[in-house]
Design a protein around this motif. Structure first.
Motif, PDB file in Angstrom:
ATOM      1  N   LEU A   1       0.856  -1.177   0.000  1.00  0.00           N
ATOM      2  CA  LEU A   1       0.000   0.000   0.000  1.00  0.00           C
ATOM      3  C   LEU A   1       0.893   1.228   0.000  1.00  0.00           C
ATOM      4  O   LEU A   1       1.493   1.548   1.016  1.00  0.00           O
ATOM      5  N   PRO A   2       1.061   1.886  -1.133  1.00  0.00           N
ATOM      6  CA  PRO A   2       1.953   3.034  -1.125  1.00  0.00           C
ATOM      7  C   PRO A   2       1.412   4.176  -0.265  1.00  0.00           C
ATOM      8  O   PRO A   2       2.133   4.744   0.528  1.00  0.00           O
ATOM      9  N   TRP A   3       0.167   4.500  -0.425  1.00  0.00           N
ATOM     10  CA  TRP A   3      -0.377   5.565   0.410  1.00  0.00           C
ATOM     11  C   TRP A   3      -1.789   5.215   0.850  1.00  0.00           C
ATOM     12  O   TRP A   3      -2.105   5.246   2.032  1.00  0.00           O
ATOM     13  N   GLY A   4      -2.643   4.878  -0.110  1.00  0.00           N
ATOM     14  CA  GLY A   4      -3.974   4.368   0.213  1.00  0.00           C
ATOM     15  C   GLY A   4      -4.795   5.261   1.108  1.00  0.00           C
ATOM     16  O   GLY A   4      -5.461   4.787   2.008  1.00  0.00           O
ATOM     17  N   GLY A   5      -4.715   6.570   0.872  1.00  0.00           N
ATOM     18  CA  GLY A   5      -5.541   7.483   1.650  1.00  0.00           C
ATOM     19  C   GLY A   5      -5.069   7.543   3.094  1.00  0.00           C
ATOM     20  O   GLY A   5      -5.826   7.915   3.976  1.00  0.00           O
ATOM     21  N   GLY A   6      -3.819   7.179   3.356  1.00  0.00           N
ATOM     22  CA  GLY A   6      -3.309   7.250   4.714  1.00  0.00           C
ATOM     23  C   GLY A   6      -3.753   6.088   5.581  1.00  0.00           C
ATOM     24  O   GLY A   6      -3.491   6.067   6.776  1.00  0.00           O
ATOM     25  N   GLY A   7      -4.411   5.122   5.002  1.00  0.00           N
ATOM     26  CA  GLY A   7      -4.923   4.000   5.781  1.00  0.00           C
ATOM     27  C   GLY A   7      -3.843   2.955   5.998  1.00  0.00           C
ATOM     28  O   GLY A   7      -2.709   3.085   5.530  1.00  0.00           O
ATOM     29  N   SER A   8      -4.203   1.905   6.712  1.00  0.00           N
ATOM     30  CA  SER A   8      -3.220   0.866   6.969  1.00  0.00           C
ATOM     31  C   SER A   8      -3.520  -0.384   6.153  1.00  0.00           C
ATOM     32  O   SER A   8      -2.764  -1.328   6.122  1.00  0.00           O
ATOM     33  N   ARG A   9      -4.664  -0.416   5.490  1.00  0.00           N
ATOM     34  CA  ARG A   9      -4.976  -1.574   4.646  1.00  0.00           C
ATOM     35  C   ARG A   9      -5.830  -1.071   3.490  1.00  0.00           C
ATOM     36  O   ARG A   9      -6.496  -0.039   3.602  1.00  0.00           O
ATOM     37  N   ALA A  10      -5.816  -1.803   2.406  1.00  0.00           N
ATOM     38  CA  ALA A  10      -6.648  -1.419   1.270  1.00  0.00           C
ATOM     39  C   ALA A  10      -7.342  -2.667   0.771  1.00  0.00           C
ATOM     40  O   ALA A  10      -6.727  -3.522   0.162  1.00  0.00           O
ATOM     41  N   ARG A  11      -8.607  -2.788   1.088  1.00  0.00           N
ATOM     42  CA  ARG A  11      -9.345  -3.940   0.589  1.00  0.00           C
ATOM     43  C   ARG A  11      -9.854  -3.638  -0.809  1.00  0.00           C
ATOM     44  O   ARG A  11     -10.158  -2.486  -1.113  1.00  0.00           O
ATOM     45  N   PRO A  12      -9.980  -4.679  -1.643  1.00  0.00           N
ATOM     46  CA  PRO A  12     -10.507  -4.440  -2.998  1.00  0.00           C
ATOM     47  C   PRO A  12     -11.875  -3.768  -2.964  1.00  0.00           C
ATOM     48  O   PRO A  12     -12.219  -3.019  -3.868  1.00  0.00           O
ATOM     49  N   ARG A  13     -12.642  -4.012  -1.897  1.00  0.00           N
ATOM     50  CA  ARG A  13     -13.985  -3.431  -1.852  1.00  0.00           C
ATOM     51  C   ARG A  13     -13.957  -1.922  -1.698  1.00  0.00           C
ATOM     52  O   ARG A  13     -14.968  -1.248  -1.886  1.00  0.00           O
ATOM     53  N   MET A  14     -12.794  -1.382  -1.277  1.00  0.00           N
ATOM     54  CA  MET A  14     -12.716   0.063  -1.112  1.00  0.00           C
ATOM     55  C   MET A  14     -12.570   0.786  -2.451  1.00  0.00           C
ATOM     56  O   MET A  14     -12.667   1.995  -2.510  1.00  0.00           O
ATOM     57  N   GLN A  15     -12.291   0.034  -3.512  1.00  0.00           N
ATOM     58  CA  GLN A  15     -12.065   0.675  -4.810  1.00  0.00           C
ATOM     59  C   GLN A  15     -13.353   1.285  -5.356  1.00  0.00           C
ATOM     60  O   GLN A  15     -14.442   0.888  -4.962  1.00  0.00           O
TER      61      GLN A  15
END
Lengths: 712, 317
Positions: free
Chosen positions: A602-616
């Motif tokens: 996750l390079p940045w991902g909105g500052g989050g700690s995880r990026a699930r595919p559902r967030m796309q």
């Protein structure tokens, strides 16, 4: 059948010279008095006969072949059939004449199948799509799609589409038209047992096809009554300004517009094209719809040229509305095949816009611009055949690999299906009219003809044209903009980022033959875009009386419009971009050696700690701003269901949002009519309740009325 | 000197000049804004330093992102460089086989638009998709204004080749202040503001999620990927400002090739672009970003102006 075909092929001679249509007819007529029924006069005739033979052979193979061999045998025979069609069409396009004469006992003009240059062009387009589809279907068909019925219907459909542009009289035209419709209906029905939506789609399709057929039949009947013959040569004798011509024009426009998916007769499209097996959708959208365009050209260019100005304006209006409405619906659709289906309406709208503009401009003697608009409409038709069949085949590949056609559940397919991704991407660029693809050249030419059409030698041609042309430019511009969004959405959501479902994550590339068809389609899109000059020059011969002043080929495949002073050379554009790209690429290579890239979760991902595919973002959310902007036209209905955690009003367990965009033409125009018919049916049911006495009294009353009328 | 050679020289000069000028323009715009707002600012050379820094970093890429994250920025860069080649900025001598045709130029620009939108989607995050969706919506709605306004400008020249349009305005300057031309220029300026993500359509200085358009798409890019995205966008802004300035003040542009003329052309276009940049920056101080769902109304207004310009030029002239 084939044996005869082959034997006759040996006796044929290449047709020389450019005999006018009537002379061929007369010559053929003389020949038939001596010989038997079917006479191939020339290579074209032999080609047509060979197609009929191959078609019959394919039908037999569909019936007889073992299930394991059926798809292979049918596919090979259909490919051969399409290749023959390609050769025949090419011959006719290059100016070879001749054909088949089918003598009949009825008191009307003989049935003659002899394609002219325009017919040849459409045979070429149809059979080009036919080759792609046949190759693809060889390995794509499974289950019901590979049934005996489907493989019998396929060659019938292909032959029907080939014969329509070859017809030179209204009776054989209508016969071929019905063969085509029959074949496509049966193909559509193939999968009816497993999905209920297929049955409903078939009913819509049959009803709308028969409506189209009725309009065309009525239109030809009006013309035939006015001219006293059924061959196109005699129909040409009708005066374009007269009332039979006006009536026939409206009827034929409705009929052909229905086949060409124009608004408001497009309602079958979003049901039928998504429900049909993908190779059939590709054939319908890539080839069959073009037959509707051919019909439009037949009426406006061949049978009734020089019509009054309102004809051109009417066609422009219908085309413009179809283009805008089609692309708007396509841009908000999340179902990949519905999206492609509506985009077909858009493209056909643009074709008719070009056709209408050319009629209007010809009426004002702006010949150069009129020729350019007509050639642009034809180029758009050809390029649409290439990119839309590739797109539908690509959608089929996605369904083959994932079983999904809902974009909201796709994603990340680019890495999993590279060939499909590349072909779909190139075809998408074509659909979005981005250089250097075929769609770009066609739209460029259409825009050029429109902006030069308003004036002739510095003087304004007419008030109508000076309002119609800017409006048409604006319609094309908005359509192009929305098409860009639509295809960025289709490609970006399906092929980029992370998979949104397990099915998409497990996708594998499709079999080789399907890849081959996809790659060929993408190649067509690029070739048409890179070499527009020779193609446009050839196309100009089919419709223009003075082709060399309308369009010329310049440089390395570039195209120039001498009449309006515009030049485009796509190959030079490629060379230029390569030149400016060199320093950028060199610096990338240097930089990559010194500073290699790192891959992280996750390079940045909105500052989050995880990026699930559902967030796309999904396709639905991608189009949401557009739905808001155009909510007056789209009439979206939204349903939000919030489920709370037990005993709390504040904690939400799940939120379910459902958004539906309806087709206003269906809900506002068709529904009321259908409801009315249904109510009529309920009332009429009482009149026909099965009592024999009642029916006898009806007959008696009818007899009385007839007697009274006769005695008056 | 023959046309082909002089057009090649002019095109190369344009590319080199604008690659140098675009970061400077950006620095100037930011510095003017900072000064007026009472901040010290980073100086006009900061964008140059940023680019150098970005090119010397290791790009970080998300797992699952595809080749688009690498190729998209390059495509944007190439499309912007092509704009600098094709537009009449320093001189109006076009390539014989690719004249600076308006529709070709718009399509070349759209390549960059599409590349940026796909890069936004490729990151696989909510922000990228959001920016991409908004960016494409605005791009779709801008297109009619863009084409119609240049259509209106093309009517006096009788061709859609932008070089010829600029030359016509140079020869008969009364065209420039005709009502038709003014209407079309206003519409074109609004369209260009939207295309280059400036106020009031997008706020180039923001990183607030609710207001981002352009910035949201570049969030996941880093290192040289980000450098190409940034330079590509700056180049596009500079080239389009150059086009507008040449349409309003065509004097100084090279029509007959000579070394002195080329020098004058280079200096005048640099001055014009920088002055226009300062004006843009000062104007933006007084503007607030409009709500996303009011952008279509603004664009519809500009479309109406452009349409009026076209029909007026037919019916009045």
């Amino acid at each position: 059948m084939t044996a005869i075909g082959a034997e006759l092929l040996l006796q044929t001679e290449i047709g020389a010279g450019l005999l006018p249509q009537t002379a061929i007819g007369a010559e053929l007529l003389l020949q038939t008095e001596i010989g038997a029924g079917l006479l191939p006069q020339t290579a074209i005739g032999a080609g047509l006969l060979l197609q009929l033979g191959l078609g019959a052979l394919a039908v037999v193979s569909g019936l007889m072949a073992a299930p394991s061999l059926r798809s292979r045998a049918g596919g090979i025979l259909c490919t051969l059939l399409a290749v023959t069609g390609l050769a025949t069409g090419l011959g006719a396009l290059l100016g070879a004449t001749g054909g088949l004469l089918i003598p009949i006992a009825l008191p009307m003009d003989p049935l003659v199948l002899a394609p002219d240059r325009l017919g040849g062009l459409f045979m070429l387009v149809v059979s080009g799509v036919g080759i792609l589809v046949s190759l693809y279907s060889m390995s794509s068909t499974r289950g019901a799609d590979a049934s005996r019925t489907a493989w019998v219907a396929m060659p019938v459909f292909l032959v029907g589409m080939q014969l329509v542009p070859a017809a030179t009289d209204s009776v054989s035209f209508l016969l071929a038209w019905e063969i085509m419709t029959l074949g496509s209906t049966v193909l559509l029905l193939a999968d009816h047992a497993s999905r209920a939506t297929v049955a409903s789609a078939s009913i819509w399709y049959s009803a709308m096809s028969q409506l189209s057929f009725f309009f065309i039949l009525a239109g030809f009947a009006v013309l035939a009554a006015a001219s006293g013959g059924t061959s196109f040569t005699s129909l040409q004798a009708v005066e374009p300004g007269s009332w039979p011509a006006n009536l026939a024009f409206v009827l034929l426009l409705l009929g052909f517009g229905g086949k060409a998916e124009l608004v408001p007769l497009h309602v079958w499209v979003p049901r039928v094209l998504p429900e049909a097996p993908s190779h059939v959708s590709a054939a319908m959208s890539g080839a069959m719809v073009k037959i509707g365009v051919y019909g439009g050209l037949l009426v406006c260019v061949r049978l009734l040229p020089d019509g009054p100005p309102w004809w051109g304006i009417a066609i422009m209006l219908v085309g413009g509305v179809s283009a805008l409405y089609g692309i708007l619906q396509a841009s908000v659709s999340s179902d990949l095949k519905v999206l492609l289906a509506y985009s077909t309406t858009e493209n056909m709208g643009l074709v008719f816009l070009g056709l209408g503009a050319s009629m209007l401009l010809r009426g004002f003697d702006a010949t150069a611009a009129a020729d350019a608009a007509l050639v642009a409409a034809l180029l758009l038709t050809i390029s649409h055949a290439a990119f839309k069949s590739t797109l539908f085949l690509g959608a089929g590949a996605i369904i083959h690999a994932t079983g999904e056609r809902n974009l909201d559940r796709l994603g990340g397919l680019g890495a999993r299906m590279p060939v499909t991704a590349a072909a779909f991407g190139i075809a998408s660029l074509g659909a979005a009219a981005i250089p250097i693809t075929s769609g770009f050249v066609a739209e460029w030419m259409l825009l050029q003809s429109l902006i030069h059409g308003g004036r002739l030698d510095g003087a304004v041609v007419s008030v109508a044209a000076s309002v119609a042309m800017p409006l048409a430019v604006a319609v094309i511009a908005l359509t192009a903009g929305l098409a860009l969004l639509t295809f960025v959405k289709a490609y970006g959501i399906a092929f980029l980022a992370r998979p949104r479902s397990a099915a998409a994550a497990d996708a594998r590339e499709v079999p080789r033959l399907m890849q081959l068809a996809l790659a060929l389609g993408a190649l067509f899109v690029l070739a048409l875009g890179l070499l527009p000059g020779p193609i446009a020059a050839l196309v100009a011969h089919t419709v223009s009386s003075n082709p060399t002043t309308a369009v010329q080929s310049v440089g390395l495949g570039g195209v120039s419009l001498p009449g309006i002073g515009a030049v485009l050379d796509p190959i030079m554009l490629v060379v230029l971009s390569a030149l400016v790209a060199i320093p950028v690429i060199v610096s990338i290579i240097v930089s990559a050696r010194r500073h290699p890239h790192r891959t992280v979760d996750l390079p940045w991902g909105g500052g989050g700690s995880r990026a699930r595919p559902r967030m796309q973002y999904t396709a639905t959310s991608y189009a949401e701003p557009l739905v808001r902007v155009f909510d007056d036209v789209l009439k979206p209905s939204r349903d939000v269901q919030v489920t709370h955690v037990a005993e709390s009003r504040y904690l939400v367990e799940r939120v379910r949002v459902e958004q539906r965009v309806s087709d206003i033409f269906e809900t506002r125009l068709y529904r009321p009519v259908l409801n009315l018919l249904q109510r009529y049916g309920i009332v009429v049911r009482h009149l026909a309740n099965g009592s024999i006495h009642r029916y006898l009294s009806y007959s008696f009353v009818a007899l009385l009325i007839v007697l009274i009328v006769v005695s008056l | 000197m023959n046309t082909a050679l002089s057009s090649i020289i002019i095109a190369s000069v344009q590319v080199v000049l604008f690659v140098f000028l675009a970061p400077l323009l950006m620095g100037l715009i930011r510095q003017v804004r900072a000064t007026i707002e009472g901040r010290a600012g980073a100086g006009i050379w900061q964008p140059w330093r940023d680019v150098r820094k970005l090119l010397a970093k290791n790009p970080v890429r998300a797992e699952g992102s595809s080749w688009m994250l690498r190729a998209g920025p390059v495509a944007l860069m190439v499309s912007s460089l092509l704009l600098c080649v094709l537009l009449p900025l320093v001189g109006t001598i076009p390539f014989p086989s690719i004249p600076s045709d308006l529709f070709v130029i718009v399509s070349v620009m759209l390549i960059g638009v599409v590349a940026l939108a796909l890069v936004g989607l490729d990151g696989g995050t909510a922000f990228g998709g959001m920016g991409s969706s908004r960016h494409m919506t605005v791009a779709a709605l801008v297109e009619p204004t863009l084409l119609l306004s240049v259509y209106a400008l093309s009517i006096p020249a009788g061709t859609s080749t932008i070089s010829a349009i600029v030359e016509t305005r140079l020869l008969s300057p009364e065209v420039i202040i005709s009502p038709v031309s003014v209407l079309a220029l206003v519409a074109l300026s609004i369209a260009i503001m939207a295309e280059t993500a400036r106020l009031p359509i997008d706020n180039p200085g923001t990183h607030l999620e609710l207001t981002m358009l352009h910035e949201a798409m570049t969030l996941e890019a880093s290192g040289r990927d980000l450098a190409w995205l940034e330079v590509g966008s700056w180049l596009k802004l500079a080239a389009l400002l150059g086009l507008v300035s040449n349409l309003v003040v065509p004097w100084g542009i090279v029509t007959d090739f000579s070394a002195l003329g080329l020098l004058i052309g280079v200096v005048t276009i640099a001055v014009k672009v920088l002055v226009l940049g300062v004006l843009l920056s000062v104007g933006e101080i007084f503007l607030a970003k409009v709500r996303l769902f009011q952008v279509p109304e603004l664009l519809a207004g500009s479309f109406a102006l452009a349409f009026l310009a076209v029909t007026a030029s037919y019916l009045v002239a």
